[in-house]
Every structure is written in C-alpha cells, then in structure tokens.
Design an enzyme around this catalytic site. Sequence first.
Site, PDB file in Angstrom:
ATOM      1  N   HIS A 142       0.853  -1.188   0.000  1.00 39.49           N
ATOM      2  CA  HIS A 142       0.000   0.000   0.000  1.00 39.49           C
ATOM      3  C   HIS A 142       0.892   1.243   0.000  1.00 39.49           C
ATOM      4  CE1 HIS A 142       0.777  -1.197   4.171  1.00 39.49           C
ATOM      5  NE2 HIS A 142       0.764   0.094   4.461  1.00 39.49           N
ATOM      6  N   TRP A 143       0.393   2.257  -0.661  1.00 39.03           N
ATOM      7  CA  TRP A 143       1.075   3.551  -0.698  1.00 39.03           C
ATOM      8  C   TRP A 143       0.536   4.414   0.424  1.00 39.03           C
ATOM      9  CZ3 TRP A 143      -0.052   0.761  -4.966  1.00 39.03           C
ATOM     10  CH2 TRP A 143       0.927   0.642  -5.956  1.00 39.03           C
TER      11      TRP A 143
END
Length: 186
Positions: A142-143
């Site tokens: 995930h960013w």
Amino acid sequence: MDEQRIWAPWRIGYVAGSDATQEPQLAPQQWQPSSEETCFLCRAAATYADQVAADRKNLVVTRGTGILTMLNRYPYTNGHLLVAPLRHVGQLHSLTSEEHLAAMDALSTFTKILSTQLSAEGFNVGLNLGRVAGAGVPGHLHWHLVPRWSGDNNFMSTVAGTRVIPQSLEAVWEVLSGASEANDES
C-alpha cells in the site's frame, strides 16, 4: 510552563500492539480472492451487507477498479491516506497493469482533493516493500499519501516525540468521502 495533556485514545491499539480496544468487527459477506482474514486491508476490501456502514467503520474513503483508498487509523498527519490493491499482494511486480494505473490515478486524485479540502500544501508519497523496508503489512502493499503544510513540524515532534492531529478520523472521512463522490461526478 503549564503541563498540557493531548488525548489520542485511538492510538492505544497501535501502542499496545493489539486491536483489543477496537469495536467488534463487522462480518464480511465475501472476501476478495487471495484475502487473508487477519489483514486489515483485506478486511477493508471485502464486501459487506451494509457496504456504506462497513466502509465508514473501516475508514474506506473510496473504491476503484482493483484498488481502495482509506484513512490510516494511526496517521502521521491529518488526512493520511493508504492506497492499496483489493487483492492481498505484496510485490509491485505482482500487480496488474490496471492495478498500477488505478493506484497512481487514486494518488493523483487525492493530492487534488486533499489540497482543496484540507488546504494541503505538499505531500509525501511512500511505499515500503518488505518488513526490512518498514512495511507493517508486508503481504499487502500500500502507498502512503501524507499531506503536508508549511510549519507542520512543530516543537511537539522534536521535544516530546508526539504529534498533534487536529481533526478526528470520522470528520476527515466525512470530508474526503463526500469530496471523492463529487470528484467522480465531475
């Protein structure tokens, strides 16, 4: 100097290393393929009978084709978002071209929304791949999209190792989920 207290009770689960302080979870109707039921991102990506209530509880701001955008329950700053694929996947090379594009589109869209809705003046965008790189959930990449403001590094972080976040997660969810819907309509 008078002693002041800053209350942040939502952080105790993180500090204690458990989610014991969290409310009972809603039961998903359907998990995404390859989901891990202990993964909070997989739980957020699941399908529920009352999707709106589940998204609010799981802090999901919006869902796109193959990805979701949600508030970080333990934010560095106000409006700290996570952009993740719906699938439980831990490596960039494992993403489809559609998932790559959808994630970059979400990051782009939310830099605009956060600039407009929270007056963010800049952003840190980061991705930690693997536990040794700092990934708290190494199996589900995930960013992080972290809004920044001039002067947001104050004495609290330096002196007390404390961050002051001026808005509740619920209030930010209201602002961003509404702005996301309006952005989709335009």
